[in-house]
Motif scaffolding. Structure first.
Motif, PDB file in Angstrom:
ATOM      1  N   UNK B 536      -2.410   7.405 -35.832  1.00 40.11           N
ATOM      2  CA  UNK B 536      -1.852   8.732 -35.559  1.00 40.11           C
ATOM      3  C   UNK B 536      -0.952   8.682 -34.327  1.00 40.11           C
ATOM      4  N   UNK B 537      -1.411   7.989 -33.315  1.00 38.95           N
ATOM      5  CA  UNK B 537      -0.624   7.885 -32.080  1.00 38.95           C
ATOM      6  C   UNK B 537       0.729   7.240 -32.368  1.00 38.95           C
ATOM      7  N   UNK B 538       0.718   6.227 -33.215  1.00 44.28           N
ATOM      8  CA  UNK B 538       1.988   5.564 -33.529  1.00 44.28           C
ATOM      9  C   UNK B 538       2.885   6.474 -34.353  1.00 44.28           C
ATOM     10  N   UNK B 539       2.287   7.249 -35.234  1.00 43.89           N
ATOM     11  CA  UNK B 539       3.096   8.204 -36.017  1.00 43.89           C
ATOM     12  C   UNK B 539       3.670   9.285 -35.114  1.00 43.89           C
ATOM     13  N   UNK B 540       2.884   9.653 -34.125  1.00 43.09           N
ATOM     14  CA  UNK B 540       3.308  10.740 -33.243  1.00 43.09           C
ATOM     15  C   UNK B 540       3.973  10.219 -31.975  1.00 43.09           C
ATOM     16  N   UNK B 541       4.364   8.978 -32.004  1.00 44.88           N
ATOM     17  CA  UNK B 541       4.906   8.350 -30.792  1.00 44.88           C
ATOM     18  C   UNK B 541       6.057   9.147 -30.207  1.00 44.88           C
ATOM     19  N   UNK B 542       6.933   9.598 -31.067  1.00 41.69           N
ATOM     20  CA  UNK B 542       8.092  10.346 -30.566  1.00 41.69           C
ATOM     21  C   UNK B 542       7.641  11.615 -29.846  1.00 41.69           C
ATOM     22  N   UNK B 543       6.659  12.297 -30.436  1.00 42.32           N
ATOM     23  CA  UNK B 543       6.123  13.507 -29.813  1.00 42.32           C
ATOM     24  C   UNK B 543       5.472  13.179 -28.471  1.00 42.32           C
ATOM     25  N   UNK B 544       4.719  12.076 -28.455  1.00 43.84           N
ATOM     26  CA  UNK B 544       4.021  11.700 -27.219  1.00 43.84           C
ATOM     27  C   UNK B 544       5.046  11.368 -26.140  1.00 43.84           C
ATOM     28  N   UNK B 559       8.462   6.360 -20.167  1.00 47.86           N
ATOM     29  CA  UNK B 559       7.616   7.182 -21.047  1.00 47.86           C
ATOM     30  C   UNK B 559       7.231   6.398 -22.293  1.00 47.86           C
ATOM     31  N   UNK B 560       8.153   5.634 -22.826  1.00 46.33           N
ATOM     32  CA  UNK B 560       7.845   4.821 -24.016  1.00 46.33           C
ATOM     33  C   UNK B 560       6.802   3.770 -23.676  1.00 46.33           C
ATOM     34  N   UNK B 561       6.922   3.202 -22.484  1.00 47.02           N
ATOM     35  CA  UNK B 561       5.932   2.224 -22.056  1.00 47.02           C
ATOM     36  C   UNK B 561       4.544   2.833 -21.966  1.00 47.02           C
ATOM     37  N   UNK B 562       4.458   4.041 -21.436  1.00 49.25           N
ATOM     38  CA  UNK B 562       3.160   4.700 -21.293  1.00 49.25           C
ATOM     39  C   UNK B 562       2.570   5.019 -22.668  1.00 49.25           C
TER      40      UNK B 562
END
Lengths: 480, 601
Positions: B536-544, B559-562
């Protein structure tokens, strides 16, 4: 140019003498000389007015170049739509904007815009977009449609450094603008003058350069435009197609003609130039017609090229004179974005947007069609206290905007050096008396911090934060 | 040198933090002499335990850092900007100093140095009151390293606190032939490879006496089943804590405590002691909290058999098995018999409160009648349970035409119905009324009925025509609230997709002979799949990333690194399960974490 006639010599002579200098000299490009060198004050001033501030490294880099090269770099970067960094940045921020719009939360949209101001490789473009947002002030409080508000902002950005003519045309048919100025209710037989009045009074000519009759006729010309399914739509049955006389021109004018006629008036370039003067030179000095005359005529001849006139202004002697440096009160955006940039840190953009609102500048929600008045009106007892509190919060935040990281990065050691560093960073000047006073303060604080288990590095970090905070609470820091 | 050079400095610092706390109150000690005595019956743990109402035992602290998950978590955490800020902050200044001391005194990396100084175990015993006495014993692997560490620590302390506290040196006393030092009210001594500390003079003397009988070869840490760490608090002491005293009163003066915490408070009320231990191997971690019940008849609540209905009966039908449809991130199953809780209300709450509760319950009938429901709250709740389950899972489909870039997980609750007919009579009209309210609200929802495997689904959906989509936010299209009754259960969830899959699961459960029934006495189960969460986190990566950008103003690369780091952390965790069980002797709660490389699935 003979020194006795140069603006730099007149700086000592005071304002009155300065104003007697021929205007064409005021707008001549500034050339550093022995009595008026290119220094950190001027570099930081240029960055503050064209971007939203600068880091210590940027100021130092700017010192190593010359004013013309730096201005050209700032201008060209911001006007170059094919710049790779700009394209990549635009792609990223469009995605962010889409997500903010999906959330339906105006605060998030504000946060995305602040992100642009902080990180854009084209900061002058963002500066000008904010300027035009205030000029064509449209509030979501009435529009109630964030997608339309964003579309308007995109249009402003697209033309921010382009042609004012194109910008005016774009705004005339902008859906958010139509809603904001009651274009929807402006119909044949029952014209609503709101839109016409603001086009003349606030967008192009200024008070006294049109008559009530011109407004009424212009309102007729603007009929027929409304917003349907978020698009500006022309409905001919609702349009008054009869003959109208607007500002001395008679014909079956439509909305586009209103803009054309307005821009043909001598008052128009003067009005726009005055506004840009207030933005880039001073918000307390009211220029005479003679003072801006050299710019006005050429602005019109260049088909209202905004990029050209901005470039002319920020290259000028006047721009680098005491009449401009430190002669504007920082807006809340300038204060917050500039502070974060100077400290090379980060900050919650949502919180920044909230703070901007608290300080009186709620992006996408200007208080009226006149926009934000700005100038000294940014400051009152409440907002000044809030700015001081924000300075404390920013300077004391060890996670996001820690001043101690700067002293470590630039190898700043010792109380006097620390004091000088932060005065240079934030104010680009260090009056020996102020340095001495701040040094004394840091020495006293150092003694108080000599607690049992605190390490030396921790103590130095706290002193750096105190120095930064003290500087940010000085009255001069509220000025741009 | 271990590859995990700076592993778990935070955790190690916590260990040493405890050390330091006691050091400030208990001072650090000079070496006296090695343990002697023919009667070597004491261990370090038993030395601090007598009369203690709180004991903390860390048998071999460094073993924790051999756990793969801890290693990976720490390595990942160190890459985080936020963690680095915290490590470099002023608040961590003291801990950084301790790390320096360990490394400098042992001449090793922090890992190895800590091992040398603490691998014989760290034990704390707290006894008495006003103020309590705190005894500490730390067994070092290396006597010389311990001596050097203590010397350097003394030098640092003296340099920092003199002349306020001690002058240029620390006062030295003698007990028997053991020299010890004082720092403020506290005392410390080194005996062989053991550091002894106490905040009372007599405490240190007792430790020194017991150290004469120390059996250095008989350590709890050598026992195979010995936990890595253990904390034990006497039940009486726990119950005398001011905040808990009011809550533990029986009958209760607050019905909310009975309803929401009844069983837990009951266990605390009856327990002899509270015992929590941590077991760790290289691939798993297990935390067990145990509350053995009082066997003595002198206990105030010994008569009480405990609150019935809150937890599953010891010898009766327990909870239902976990529901784990495809894409399950979290699943739980618990027991709550509201009918039984209601039936014993007269025993559970004091008379005044009972009266108010019963009056309030009657009032609910009037309130519910506005929605067409002719029942009180107790009658409604009595139709539900006692088996409850919840699921959070990824979605695999959407009933909307709107295209979404990602899908948020859905959540659902599944409740067995004790009285299905009563539930249908009372609850369904209520739910349908709520649906109508949603329809006519600004949310622009529509309700529709759908049949799935002979089950009638009631689905609430948002209008998704173009205009509605352009005007509002798109986040709502992740939701399609649905409820239904199936296989004797009430199901309600945030998406119709998940409800359908749960119906499938219930079908399998009903028809399959080999459903995995939880062990007798199990009253609660939970499962968290970090692997599914990571999907889910990977799917929502852009949102995160977007959320990090606007909430922290980070540059995009940072932010991408985090965000990627978050994914790494989840991958390190594997599966987390918890289980609460009851037996006639005890109540026990277990938390188990299995490293993904060793997960059986």
């Amino acid at each position: 140019m003979p020194e006795t006639q140069s603006p730099s010599a007149a700086q000592d002579a005071g304002l009155q003498e300065f104003l007697h200098i021929p205007p064409e000299l005021l707008w001549q490009p500034y050339v550093p000389n022995a009595s008026d060198p290119w220094d950190a004050v001027k570099v930081a001033h240029l960055y503050r007015r064209t971007s939203f501030g600068a880091s210590y490294a940027e100021i130092q880099a700017g010192l190593k170049t010359d004013p013309e090269s730096l201005v050209r770099q700032i201008l060209n970067t911001s006007r170059n739509k094919n710049d790779d960094d700009a394209i990549a940045f635009e792609h990223d921020t469009r995605q962010m904007t889409a997500m903010a719009l999906d959330s339906g939360n105006s605060r998030e949209l504000q946060a995305v815009w602040l992100y642009r101001m902080l990180h854009s490789p084209q900061p002058l473009l963002e500066r000008m977009t904010l300027f035009w947002h205030n000029h064509f002030a449209t509030s979501n409080a009435k529009v109630r449609n964030l997608r339309l508000m964003q579309r308007q902002q995109d249009s402003l950005r697209n033309h921010a450094l382009g042609s004012f003519d194109d910008l005016m045309q774009e705004m005339t048919f902008d859906p958010a603008m139509i809603i904001w100025l009651d274009g929807n209710t402006n119909q044949k037989g029952k014209p609503n003058e709101n839109y016409a009045r603001e086009i003349f009074e606030l967008f192009s000519l200024g008070v006294g350069n049109y008559s009530e009759a011109d407004i009424q006729e212009a309102a007729r010309a603007l009929t027929g435009w409304s917003v349907v399914n978020d698009e500006a739509v022309f409905q001919s049955p609702l349009h008054d197609a009869g003959s109208k006389s607007i500002l001395g021109e008679t014909g079956r004018w439509t909305a586009g003609d209103v803009v054309r006629i307005a821009l043909a008036q001598p008052a128009c370039p003067k009005f726009v130039v005055r506004k840009l003067f207030r933005e880039f030179i001073s918000d307390s000095l009211e220029p005479t017609d003679e003072m801006i005359a050299p710019l006005v005529e050429e602005f019109r001849q260049r088909n209202y090229d905004i990029g050209w006139i901005v470039g002319r202004m920020v290259r000028s002697w006047l721009f680098y004179s005491p009449l401009a440096i430190g002669q504007k009160v920082k807006s809340p955006v300038d204060f917050l974005v500039g502070s974060v940039k100077s400290l090379e840190g980060t900050m919650s953009l949502v919180q920044m947007a909230e703070t901007c609102q608290t300080l009186g500048q709620n992006l996408y929600f200007p208080p009226s069609v006149k926009g934000w008045d700005g100038g000294y009106l940014w400051l009152n007892s409440t907002t000044l206290l809030q700015r001081q509190n924000m300075a404390f919060s920013i300077a004391g935040n060890t996670r996001t905007t820690d001043p101690a990281q700067l002293t470590e990065k630039y190898n700043i050691e010792g109380d006097e050096t620390t004091a000088t560093f932060f005065l240079d960073l934030f104010l680009q000047q260090h009056d020996p008396e102020i340095v001495a006073e701040m040094t004394r303060y840091l020495q006293e604080e150092r003694l108080k911090l000599k607690t049992t288990f605190q390490s030396d590095s921790s103590r130095e970090a706290q002193l750096a934060r105190k120095a930064a905070h003290l500087t940010m609470t000085m009255p001069e820091y509220q000025l741009s | 040198m271990l590859p995990i050079v700076n592993l778990s400095k935070g955790l190690r610092c916590w260990t040493f933090g405890i050390c330091l706390v006691f050091a400030v109150s208990g001072t650090f000690v000079r070496i006296g002499y090695a343990a002697e005595g023919a009667n070597a019956s004491e261990t370090l743990e038993s030395m601090v335990a007598p009369q203690s109402w709180l004991t903390i035992s860390l048998h071999r602290p460094s073993q924790l850092f051999e756990n793969q998950m801890v290693q990976q978590l720490y390595a990942a955490a160190l890459q985080s900007r936020q963690v680095q800020s915290a490590i470099n902050s002023d608040q961590a200044d003291l801990y950084r100093k301790m790390i320096e001391l360990v490394e400098h005194s042992t001449g090793e990396t922090f890992n190895t140095g800590l091992q040398k100084l603490t691998d014989g175990g760290l034990y704390v015993g707290v006894s008495g009151d006003n103020p309590p006495r705190v005894d500490v014993a730390i067994g070092a692997q290396d006597e010389a390293a311990l001596a050097t560490f203590v010397t350097q620590f003394e030098t640092w302390v003296i340099g920092r606190v003199a002349p306020q506290l001690t002058g240029e040196s620390l006062p030295t006393m003698t007990y028997g032939n053991v020299k010890y030092r004082a720092l403020g009210p506290a005392r410390y001594a080194v005996v062989g490879n053991v550091l002894l500390m106490s905040n009372r003079e007599e405490g240190l003397h007792e430790l020194i006496d017991r150290s004469r009988h120390l059996n250095t070869s008989a350590s709890a840490s050598t026992t195979v089943d010995a936990p890595l760490a253990r904390l034990v608090i006497a039940g009486d002491k726990l119950r005398s804590t001011p905040n808990l005293q009011a809550a533990l009163g029986w009958p209760a003066s607050d019905p909310n405590l009975v309803t929401f915490l009844g069983g837990w408070l009951d266990a605390l009320r009856r327990c002899e002691h509270f015992d929590v231990s941590l077991h760790a191997t290289s691939s798993e971690m297990n935390v067990v909290a145990s509350l053995p019940y009082q066997s003595s008849s002198s206990a105030a609540f010994q008569e009480t058999v405990g609150l019935e209905g809150y937890f599953a009966p010891v010898d009766g039908p327990g909870i239902a098995p976990l529901l784990i449809p495809e894409g399950t991130i979290y699943s739980s199953s618990w027991y709550r018999d509201y009918r039984a809780l209601w039936n014993q209300r007269a025993d559970s709450v004091i008379p005044d409160v009972l009266k108010r509760v019963e009056e309030g319950n009657e009032l609910t009938k009037t309130q519910f009648s506005q929605f067409g429901v002719q029942a009180t709250l107790s009658e409604l709740l009595s139709t539900l349970g006692p088996q409850f389950r919840s699921v959070v899972a990824r979605q695999f489909g959407s009933p909307y035409n709107v295209e979404l870039n990602e899908q948020f997980p859905a959540a659902a609750i599944v409740i067995r119905l004790q009285d299905e007919e009563g539930f249908r009579r009372h609850f369904i009209p209520l739910l349908k009324t709520l649906n109508l309210i949603a329809m006519f609200s600004q949310a622009q929802m529509v309700t529709q009925s759908e049949k799935y495997r002979d089950v009638d689904l009631n689905v609430l959906m948002f209008a998704d025509d173009e205009q509605a989509v352009s005007k509002g936010n798109r986040f709502r299209f992740h939701f399609s609230p649905t409820f239904c009754i199936s296989h004797g259960h009430f199901l309600s969830g945030s998406s119709v997709d998940l409800i359908k899959r749960l119906i499938d699961e219930l079908d399998i459960e009903t028809t399959s002979a080999s459903s995995s029934q939880p062990a007798a006495g199990t009253t609660e189960l939970q499962m968290l799949s970090a692997a599914e969460a990571d999907v889910v986190v990977r799917e929502l990566r852009q949102q995160i990333v977007y959320r990090l950008l606007i909430s922290q103003g980070l540059a995009k690369e940072v932010a991408e690194g985090e965000a990627d780091l978050f994914s790494k952390v989840l991958k390190s965790i594997g599966t987390v399960t918890t289980a609460a069980t009851r037996s006639p002797e005890r109540f026990e709660y277990q938390l188990h974490i299995k490293h993904p490389a060793h997960t059986s699935e």
